[in-house]
Design an enzyme around this catalytic site. Structure first.
Site, PDB file in Angstrom:
ATOM      1  N   ARG A 253       0.867  -1.177   0.000  1.00  0.00           N
ATOM      2  CA  ARG A 253       0.000   0.000   0.000  1.00  0.00           C
ATOM      3  C   ARG A 253       0.903   1.227   0.000  1.00  0.00           C
ATOM      4  NH1 ARG A 253      -3.192  -2.957  -1.493  1.00  0.00           N
ATOM      5  NH2 ARG A 253      -5.282  -3.460  -0.700  1.00  0.00           N
TER       6      ARG A 253
ATOM      7  N   GLU B 275      -2.918   8.097  -4.013  1.00  0.00           N
ATOM      8  CA  GLU B 275      -3.266   7.193  -5.115  1.00  0.00           C
ATOM      9  C   GLU B 275      -4.710   7.477  -5.534  1.00  0.00           C
ATOM     10  OE1 GLU B 275      -3.937   2.470  -5.709  1.00  0.00           O
ATOM     11  OE2 GLU B 275      -2.029   3.025  -4.761  1.00  0.00           O
TER      12      GLU B 275
ATOM     13  N   HIS C  45      -1.314   0.467  -9.949  1.00  0.00           N
ATOM     14  CA  HIS C  45      -1.898  -0.561  -9.068  1.00  0.00           C
ATOM     15  C   HIS C  45      -2.358  -1.754  -9.908  1.00  0.00           C
ATOM     16  CE1 HIS C  45      -3.832  -0.923  -4.829  1.00  0.00           C
ATOM     17  NE2 HIS C  45      -3.509  -2.117  -5.296  1.00  0.00           N
TER      18      HIS C  45
END
Length: 315
Positions: A233, A262, A281
């Site tokens: 993450r 993000e 991602h």
């Protein structure tokens, strides 16, 4: 109304069709009634009838209304975002998607590492420019690779590193459990192992312990020719500290599939660093995602009627 065995929530993941997910489940489980649920009215009509609901999020009120629900099959590996208390109060089991991402995420990590080791980024740029010019590269062989997180993804990464002749260090909360790394340590030992780490791979969940784990102090302990890879993450890494390390050549480079913030906004300073590879991602994507989710649900259908523990049980 015909009873529904499996309700598929229309929640897109990695840009994949939920209609395809429904079709995979229906083909894999022909004796089960599988229905895609998209509209609010369908939520009210279908979900109270379903024995199994699958998707990545659901609220507590919906769990309360789903009076036939026995299992929520989460399509994410993590389940901390779910109303776990509501599931427990209504005797609903929860499973996760652990293992679904292992092959694809580990292959992406290996691609990152080999690209840095062999200078493939420079080769690609020269190829696009039509330039034939020799340059020096490195070897992955005999490097030390640290993998933070030894779950399904971290374990798959370590498996794929084994043939390359590297020394591996695995980091997990309970090092006494061991694992498939040459050396297994607890997360408290991370500062001690960073000075001998050539490639630091983050494949851990975001917790109080891991948030900001790679900060200014941690980066300063890493060798200047080391590489950071983050598929965990974004918040596991201090973005400002990483920017400083990249800018001052305290770090050879970074490969980031996740960022903080993000999505990474246009014009963010990270975009301007040639030694920072950013992917959107995407490590979790695989065309086999729904097939692997169907495997988990198919395994668990019979187990719901027995005392056998469910596969990927999360609660």
């Amino acid at each position: 109304m015909t009873s529904i065995d499996i309700a598929v929530l229309n929640q897109t993941i990695h840009g994949m069709s939920t209609e395809a997910y429904r079709d995979v489940l229906a083909e894999r489980l022909p004796s089960q009634t599988v229905e895609l649920v998209a509209s609010p009215s369908e939520y009210d009509e279908v979900l109270p009838e379903a024995r199994i609901i699958t998707g990545f999020e659901i609220d507590a009120a919906t769990v309360e209304r789903a009076t036939n629900l026995e299992l929520f099959a989460c399509t994410f590996a993590g389940t901390d975002h779910l109303p776990l208390d509501a599931f427990a109060e209504n005797d609903v089991k929860v499973t996760n998607a652990s293992g679904v991402h292992g092959p694809n995420a580990s292959e992406q990590v290996l691609a990152y590492v080999l690209s840095f080791a062999r200078g493939l980024d420079r080769g690609w740029k020269q190829s696009q420019a039509g330039t034939w010019s020799h340059y020096h590269t490195d070897e992955l062989y005999d490097s030390t690779v640290t993998v933070v997180g030894m779950g399904a993804i971290g374990g798959a990464i370590l498996d794929r590193l084994a043939p390359f002749g590297v020394d591996t260090i695995g980091v997990r909360n309970s090092p006494s459990k061991g694992g498939n790394a040459d050396e297994v340590v607890g997360i408290e030992a991370v500062p001690e192992i960073l000075p001998r780490t050539d490639y630091l791979i983050l494949a851990c969940p975001l917790t109080e312990e891991t948030e900001g784990l790679v900060d200014e102090t941690a980066l300063s302990r890493m060798p200047p020719d080391s590489v950071l890879v983050n598929i965990a993450r974004g918040e596991v890494v201090d973005t400002d500290a990483l920017l400083t390390a990249l800018r001052t050549n305290e770090l050879r480079g970074a490969a980031l599939d996740v960022t903080d913030p993000e999505p990474l906004p246009e014009g963010h300073p990270l975009w301007s660093h040639d030694n920072c590879l950013i992917t959107p991602h995407n490590a979790g994507y695989t065309p086999r995602y729904w097939d692997r989710m169907a495997d988990i649900i198919a395994d668990n259908i019979d187990r719901l009627d027995t005392d056998e523990q469910l596969r990927n049980l999360a609660n």
